[in-house]
Scaffold this motif. Structure first.
Motif, mmCIF file in Angstrom:
data_model
loop_
_atom_site.group_PDB
_atom_site.id
_atom_site.type_symbol
_atom_site.label_atom_id
_atom_site.label_comp_id
_atom_site.label_asym_id
_atom_site.label_seq_id
_atom_site.Cartn_x
_atom_site.Cartn_y
_atom_site.Cartn_z
ATOM 1 N N GLN A 177 -3.751 1.324 10.859
ATOM 2 C CA GLN A 177 -4.629 2.493 10.855
ATOM 3 C C GLN A 177 -5.876 2.211 10.034
ATOM 4 O O GLN A 177 -5.843 1.409 9.097
ATOM 5 C CB GLN A 177 -3.910 3.712 10.285
ATOM 6 N N ASP A 178 -6.956 2.891 10.406
ATOM 7 C CA ASP A 178 -8.220 2.781 9.677
ATOM 8 C C ASP A 178 -8.857 4.164 9.676
ATOM 9 O O ASP A 178 -8.959 4.791 10.736
ATOM 10 C CB ASP A 178 -9.143 1.761 10.360
ATOM 11 N N PRO A 179 -9.279 4.675 8.503
ATOM 12 C CA PRO A 179 -9.892 6.006 8.468
ATOM 13 C C PRO A 179 -11.181 6.100 9.287
ATOM 14 O O PRO A 179 -11.589 7.187 9.674
ATOM 15 C CB PRO A 179 -10.165 6.244 6.976
ATOM 16 N N LYS A 180 -11.796 4.957 9.603
ATOM 17 C CA LYS A 180 -13.024 4.946 10.416
ATOM 18 C C LYS A 180 -12.708 4.780 11.900
ATOM 19 O O LYS A 180 -13.610 4.638 12.710
ATOM 20 C CB LYS A 180 -13.953 3.824 9.947
ATOM 21 N N GLU A 240 -7.973 -6.771 8.985
ATOM 22 C CA GLU A 240 -9.342 -6.901 8.500
ATOM 23 C C GLU A 240 -10.205 -5.924 9.281
ATOM 24 O O GLU A 240 -10.129 -5.858 10.512
ATOM 25 C CB GLU A 240 -9.862 -8.323 8.709
ATOM 26 N N ASP A 241 -11.043 -5.166 8.558
ATOM 27 C CA ASP A 241 -11.896 -4.218 9.268
ATOM 28 C C ASP A 241 -13.237 -4.854 9.639
ATOM 29 O O ASP A 241 -13.502 -6.013 9.313
ATOM 30 C CB ASP A 241 -12.068 -2.915 8.471
ATOM 31 N N ALA A 242 -14.075 -4.094 10.313
ATOM 32 C CA ALA A 242 -15.364 -4.599 10.806
ATOM 33 C C ALA A 242 -16.321 -4.961 9.682
ATOM 34 O O ALA A 242 -17.285 -5.686 9.898
ATOM 35 C CB ALA A 242 -16.006 -3.560 11.729
ATOM 36 N N ILE A 281 -11.079 -1.865 13.298
ATOM 37 C CA ILE A 281 -10.253 -3.010 12.892
ATOM 38 C C ILE A 281 -10.670 -4.217 13.715
ATOM 39 O O ILE A 281 -10.669 -4.181 14.941
ATOM 40 C CB ILE A 281 -8.754 -2.699 13.068
ATOM 41 N N ARG A 282 -11.018 -5.303 13.037
ATOM 42 C CA ARG A 282 -11.524 -6.507 13.699
ATOM 43 C C ARG A 282 -10.403 -7.470 14.076
ATOM 44 O O ARG A 282 -10.390 -8.022 15.158
ATOM 45 C CB ARG A 282 -12.523 -7.210 12.794
ATOM 46 N N SER A 338 -9.801 0.932 3.517
ATOM 47 C CA SER A 338 -10.127 0.346 4.814
ATOM 48 C C SER A 338 -8.860 0.333 5.667
ATOM 49 O O SER A 338 -7.960 1.119 5.457
ATOM 50 C CB SER A 338 -10.697 -1.066 4.623
ATOM 51 N N SER A 339 -8.797 -0.578 6.613
ATOM 52 C CA SER A 339 -7.641 -0.630 7.507
ATOM 53 C C SER A 339 -6.378 -1.020 6.745
ATOM 54 O O SER A 339 -6.425 -1.774 5.785
ATOM 55 C CB SER A 339 -7.906 -1.629 8.636
ATOM 56 N N THR A 340 -5.249 -0.460 7.170
ATOM 57 C CA THR A 340 -3.970 -0.780 6.540
ATOM 58 C C THR A 340 -2.876 -0.910 7.591
ATOM 59 O O THR A 340 -2.857 -0.168 8.573
ATOM 60 C CB THR A 340 -3.530 0.313 5.532
ATOM 61 N N PRO A 341 -1.954 -1.859 7.382
ATOM 62 C CA PRO A 341 -0.791 -1.951 8.257
ATOM 63 C C PRO A 341 0.097 -0.724 8.047
ATOM 64 O O PRO A 341 0.166 -0.178 6.951
ATOM 65 C CB PRO A 341 -0.077 -3.215 7.779
#
Length: 193
Positions: free
Chosen positions: A57-60, A168-170, A65-66, A34-37
């Motif tokens: 960054q987030d692969p989606k 935190e991602d969606a 990213i929420r 998921s999302s990463t710093p």
């Protein structure tokens, strides 16, 4: 009956441990996909302030990213290291969807009851730092989210600090590397000689 009570005891221990590690954030599953710093840059701001630019960054996509957190912490203390780890530190949250920032109060443990709308004249303050909403912003570009925060530190918070990031991602999944320091800075003692 005894077996059921044993499971309830284990569940209670797991909940307590999970809460202790979570501190200011909601307990949620963590995944590496998921999302990463990615990084943080700390630059001088106006007056005694500092400007933090944190990249995630987030692969989606960056829009997945929420919310993100930027934690400026004393010495060798890391998020979740010990009981009441979030007390008397400068822990900031940026809610990307709501475009609001939050700050953990002196007692730690929870986000403050007040948020500030990004870009407004509002300020959030605890004994360690003041976060100026007017200096906050975010930008999404492809898979990347960049967040800017403007912060002034109190002279009582002087000394060596480390900067930790989390996102935190969606889907409600937090980045797993929340104890990794992404930068450091020295908060100057602003007392007059």
């Amino acid at each position: 009956m005894e077996l059921t009570m044993r499971y309830k005891s284990l569940f209670a221990v797991a909940v307590v441990i999970g809460y202790g590690l979570a501190g200011c954030r909601r307990v949620a599953p963590m995944r590496m996909d998921s999302s990463t710093p990615v990084s943080v840059a700390v630059l001088p701001g106006a007056g005694a302030g500092q400007r933090f630019t944190a990249t995630f960054q987030d692969p989606k996509g960056g829009g997945h990213i929420r919310e993100v957190t930027v934690s400026v912490m004393s010495g060798v203390l890391r998020p979740g290291d010990q009981r009441q780890w979030s007390a008397k530190e400068c822990l900031m949250r940026y809610d990307v969807r709501a475009q609001e920032i939050g700050l953990v109060p002196n007692m730690g443990g929870v986000w403050g009851s007040h948020t500030a709308k990004v870009g407004s004249a509002a300020m959030l303050r605890n004994s360690q730092c003041t976060v100026m909403a007017a200096g906050a912003s975010s930008q999404i570009s492809g898979n990347t989210l960049t967040v800017n925060l403007a912060v002034e530190f109190a002279r009582e918070f002087a000394g060596e600090k480390r900067v930790y990031l989390q996102s935190e991602d969606a889907d409600g999944v937090w980045s797993a590397n929340y104890q990794q320091a992404f930068g450091s800075l020295t908060v100057a003692d602003l007392k007059m000689p």
